[in-house]
Design a protein around this motif. Structure first.
Motif, PDB file in Angstrom:
ATOM      1  N   LEU A  99      25.790  -9.105-107.143  1.00  0.00           N
ATOM      2  CA  LEU A  99      25.445  -7.851-107.807  1.00  0.00           C
ATOM      3  C   LEU A  99      26.012  -6.703-106.985  1.00  0.00           C
ATOM      4  O   LEU A  99      25.784  -6.619-105.776  1.00  0.00           O
ATOM      5  CB  LEU A  99      23.929  -7.685-107.938  1.00  0.00           C
ATOM      6  CG  LEU A  99      23.460  -6.413-108.632  1.00  0.00           C
ATOM      7  CD1 LEU A  99      23.893  -6.399-110.087  1.00  0.00           C
ATOM      8  CD2 LEU A  99      21.940  -6.278-108.553  1.00  0.00           C
ATOM      9  N   VAL A 100      26.777  -5.830-107.633  1.00  0.00           N
ATOM     10  CA  VAL A 100      27.402  -4.697-106.958  1.00  0.00           C
ATOM     11  C   VAL A 100      26.759  -3.405-107.425  1.00  0.00           C
ATOM     12  O   VAL A 100      26.627  -3.175-108.631  1.00  0.00           O
ATOM     13  CB  VAL A 100      28.922  -4.654-107.234  1.00  0.00           C
ATOM     14  CG1 VAL A 100      29.543  -3.423-106.586  1.00  0.00           C
ATOM     15  CG2 VAL A 100      29.598  -5.919-106.737  1.00  0.00           C
ATOM     16  N   TYR A 101      26.343  -2.568-106.456  1.00  0.00           N
ATOM     17  CA  TYR A 101      25.808  -1.244-106.764  1.00  0.00           C
ATOM     18  C   TYR A 101      26.671  -0.197-106.086  1.00  0.00           C
ATOM     19  O   TYR A 101      27.096  -0.379-104.942  1.00  0.00           O
ATOM     20  CB  TYR A 101      24.359  -1.108-106.274  1.00  0.00           C
ATOM     21  CG  TYR A 101      23.361  -1.301-107.374  1.00  0.00           C
ATOM     22  CD1 TYR A 101      23.024  -2.568-107.813  1.00  0.00           C
ATOM     23  CD2 TYR A 101      22.763  -0.212-107.988  1.00  0.00           C
ATOM     24  CE1 TYR A 101      22.118  -2.753-108.825  1.00  0.00           C
ATOM     25  CE2 TYR A 101      21.838  -0.394-109.001  1.00  0.00           C
ATOM     26  CZ  TYR A 101      21.523  -1.666-109.430  1.00  0.00           C
ATOM     27  OH  TYR A 101      20.626  -1.846-110.439  1.00  0.00           O
ATOM     28  N   ARG A 102      26.936   0.866-106.833  1.00  0.00           N
ATOM     29  CA  ARG A 102      27.695   1.984-106.279  1.00  0.00           C
ATOM     30  C   ARG A 102      26.806   3.220-106.241  1.00  0.00           C
ATOM     31  O   ARG A 102      26.294   3.646-107.278  1.00  0.00           O
ATOM     32  CB  ARG A 102      28.943   2.264-107.124  1.00  0.00           C
ATOM     33  CG  ARG A 102      29.972   1.143-107.093  1.00  0.00           C
ATOM     34  CD  ARG A 102      31.172   1.489-107.963  1.00  0.00           C
ATOM     35  NE  ARG A 102      32.251   0.522-107.817  1.00  0.00           N
ATOM     36  CZ  ARG A 102      32.354  -0.587-108.527  1.00  0.00           C
ATOM     37  NH1 ARG A 102      31.440  -0.873-109.443  1.00  0.00           N
ATOM     38  NH2 ARG A 102      33.363  -1.421-108.332  1.00  0.00           N
ATOM     39  N   ILE A 103      26.646   3.789-105.059  1.00  0.00           N
ATOM     40  CA  ILE A 103      25.863   5.019-104.897  1.00  0.00           C
ATOM     41  C   ILE A 103      26.846   6.176-104.790  1.00  0.00           C
ATOM     42  O   ILE A 103      27.817   6.107-104.038  1.00  0.00           O
ATOM     43  CB  ILE A 103      24.969   4.955-103.655  1.00  0.00           C
ATOM     44  CG1 ILE A 103      24.003   3.776-103.758  1.00  0.00           C
ATOM     45  CG2 ILE A 103      24.187   6.251-103.484  1.00  0.00           C
ATOM     46  CD1 ILE A 103      23.119   3.598-102.548  1.00  0.00           C
TER      47      ILE A 103
END
Length: 586
Positions: free
Chosen positions: A471-475
């Protein structure tokens, strides 16, 4: 600040909007609906007994240090603790009198008397109920991390100073001053009157607590220390002040509920104290709930918890108790003892009541020097020494907020320290934003809209979006105390779904200590659950802040790009570790 995941359709925690009943239903109902059997009851009974053994001497010690009789501390733990567990939004919260309130309660007793204290406690309870129903619990989490560490350390210093008189058995000619510097001066002047027997009992009690914590951490060190000191006092007829000589013992039953003395003038007089009680109670109870969440992986409901704390304070006031809040040490003990849910906290209160009924005569022999020793240990543990030192080294802004809050708490007023610290944190954030705008890697503080034909736009990766393991999250944008709670909640609730978790910081120009601390909690949770955590694209400045606050291997791995992190997760050749500005490589 924006936070986005791959795929977008999976980034939502849920589209269901919770109803009022769902938001404010006590966790007790949740536990019962999930299925609660005899094995759960046995586990909760054992953990409740363990916590009650810890809470018994602490409740009396905190009450005495607050300037009231020890029985009022027990009333608080029995009534307030029961209501916190019955109505609360945390599965594991243990309510009762807390060391953090010693300063405020003793000042209120000095100014308004015990009747004023009880009225202020009831009013604070009503304020907490209203705050919970107005959903203000969410905003309590926006208090900057340096403010929390600063006022906690300040309270610890004041508690320590307040116990020196009983710890050393000093006799003063007049009343002990409340302010720190005059207090220390008066104690120094009275040092020749120190009682050798009291000093010996205090040293023995501290030694027992430390040794048992080191060699037998599951044993109730505090209760053993107090019991040994009481036995020594009785067996050798030591000339020291005890609960019996000062207070005549402790009550053997709960009093009937009575409304406090009420008048408009009295309400106006105690209103500032009630506001201070409500503010500190909200902060302490939610901090304690966050600690329990971190230890168990569960999520508390902050507004439901505030409502429960409010009713607990009202109940405590009606029975003659003092302020109730969530207690971090007792809550952590509850979790470590194997509690399954709120029944443990309710049983802890019932066990305390049974102790009052059975063992009240024995409490008369407890020396005040031993109880002072207990609070000295509590103060030492309260002072977040490692976090304090980290924030001092972190940046001039965090150090300024920390020291301002710490010093104002010690020398002025707790509420003033919190408010000034929060205001300073906001001003420093604005200053940092003014300096950071468009400087770090050309990243703006808030992401602007782009054309679909922009050459810099990253192509959509459908394979990554559909990956069941990663799972990839971009802030995107500044990651600071105003957003840390929300982002931290999203991250640690989503992280459970995959085997590996990638958080991309390439579009984050700045983060503060509160945000770094939130990432530390996420990293600790993913490690406990066996999930690999990667942070990608962090600039040298951002990465330095994360490393300074403990977000380092083996909790997390740093990579330059998302693609490199995914390749490592999939079994590709590991990328070399990154190092930043002289900091250790990750």
């Amino acid at each position: 600040m924006d936070i986005a995941s791959e795929p977008v359709s999976r980034s939502r925690v849920g589209t269901h909007q919770p109803t009022f009943a769902e938001l404010y239903s006590p966790k007790l109902l949740t536990v019962l609906r999930e299925g609660y059997g005899l094995a759960d009851l046995r586990a909760d009974a054992m953990s409740g007994l363990t916590v009650a053994i810890v809470a018994l001497p602490l409740s009396m010690a905190i009450a005495i240090a607050s300037g009231v009789a020890p029985g009022r501390g027990l009333y608080t733990a029995v009534v307030g603790g029961f209501l916190v567990s019955l109505l609360g939004g945390s599965r594991f919260q243990i309510g009762g009198p807390a060391g953090a309130f010693i300063v405020l309660v003793s000042l209120t007793v000095d100014r308004q008397g015990v009747d004023g204290l009880i009225l202020a406690t009831l009013m604070a309870g009503a304020m907490l109920v209203v705050a919970g129903y107005l959903r203000l619990g969410t905003y309590i989490k926006f208090i900057p991390y340096p403010v929390t560490v600063g006022f906690t350390a300040g309270i610890a210093v004041i508690i320590f100073a307040s116990q020196l008189k009983d710890l050393l058995g000093i006799t003063l000619a007049g009343k002990e001053p409340g302010e720190l510097i005059p207090k220390l001066a008066a104690l120094a002047h009275g040092l020749p009157t120190a009682n050798a027997a009291a000093v010996a009992l205090a040293v023995l009690s501290i030694a027992i607590i430390i040794v048992i914590k080191e060699w037998r951490p599951t044993w109730p060190g505090i209760l053993i220390a107090v019991a040994v000191a009481a036995f020594m006092t009785w067996a050798f007829n030591l000339p020291v002040e005890t609960i019996g000589t000062r207070f005549g013992g402790i009550p053997r039953e709960l009093p009937l509920p009575v409304l406090p003395v009420f008048s408009l003038a009295k309400v106006q007089a105690v209103l500032p104290d009630a506001i201070a009680f409500a503010l500190l109670g909200a902060i302490e109870s939610l901090l304690s709930a966050v600690v329990a969440d971190g230890m168990t992986g569960r999520r508390h409901r902050s507004n439901c918890e505030l409502v429960a704390q409010g009713f607990a304070n009202i109940g405590s006031a009606l029975f003659g108790g003092i302020c109730v809040t969530g207690t971090i040490a007792r809550t952590a003990t509850n979790v470590r003892a194997g509690a399954r849910g709120p029944v443990s906290g309710m049983l802890h209160s019932l066990f305390l009541l049974s102790f009052m009924l059975i063992a009240a005569p024995l409490a008369s022999y407890i020396p005040l020097a031993a109880l002072a020793a207990v609070l000295v240990v509590v103060a030492w543990n309260m002072a977040e020494k490692r976090e304090f030192a980290t924030l001092i080294r972190s940046s001039w802004g965090d150090a300024l907020v920390l020291l301002a809050t710490f010093l104002l708490t010690i020398f002025r007023d707790l509420t003033e320290g919190i408010l000034v610290g929060f205001a300073l944190g906001a001003v420093i954030f604005i200053h940092r934003m003014a300096q950071m705008t468009g400087v770090e890697d050309g990243n703006p503080l808030a992401a602007e809209d782009r054309s679909d034909f922009d050459a810099a736009r990253v192509p959509y990766n459908s394979q990554l979006s559909a990956d069941k393991d990663v799972l990839v999250y971009r802030i995107t944008g500044a990651f600071f105390f105003g957003a840390a709670s929300t982002v931290g909640t999203v991250l640690d609730s989503i992280a459970d779904r995959r085997k590996a978790f990638v958080v991309d910081f390439s579009a984050v120009p700045f983060l503060d200590s509160t945000a770094a601390n939130a990432m530390g909690r996420v990293a600790a949770k993913t490690r406990r659950r066996g999930i690999k955590l990667f942070i990608t694209g962090a600039s040298p400045k951002v990465r330095r802040e994360l490393l300074t606050h403990g977000v380092r291997p083996p909790l997390v791995r740093y990579r330059e790009t998302i693609e490199r992190a995914v390749a490592d997760i999939k079994g590709g050749e590991p990328a070399p570790e990154l190092a930043t500005d002289g900091l250790p490589a990750s």
